[in-house]
Design a protein around this motif. Sequence first.
Motif: not given
Length: 122
Positions: A27, A29-32, A57-58
């Motif tokens: 990935r 972008a980092k996922r939250k 994520s974004s």
Amino acid sequence: MILRPLAPVSAAVETAAAQARALVERRFAKRKAVATNALIVSPDISVPIACMVRDISSTGARLELIKSVENPLGGRAKLPGTFTINLRLDRMEVDCGIVWRNGAFVGVRFLSTPRTHMRNGR
């Protein structure tokens, strides 16, 4: 039984391990982690499908399809390749494309920027 100390790990082994980790986590972008109710809507489906956004994520999200009266198939529901997610609490919507599917979970890539969504009867 004789215990021997472990041999030091070589640089080649450390490099191979780093490359393997990079392949697993591709990935951008980092996922939250989240737990947000949403609806999947599309002209290709007759009734919106309830889902839970599990991480975001974004660039995309992981959705869990929820079994409900409108969606008795739960995670086995057929989805079109592209659809819109309505994030009810945030009153936002974003167009998505399916990247992967595993049981009740669906990985999506965002195809648009989020935009304000006004409720219409739901």
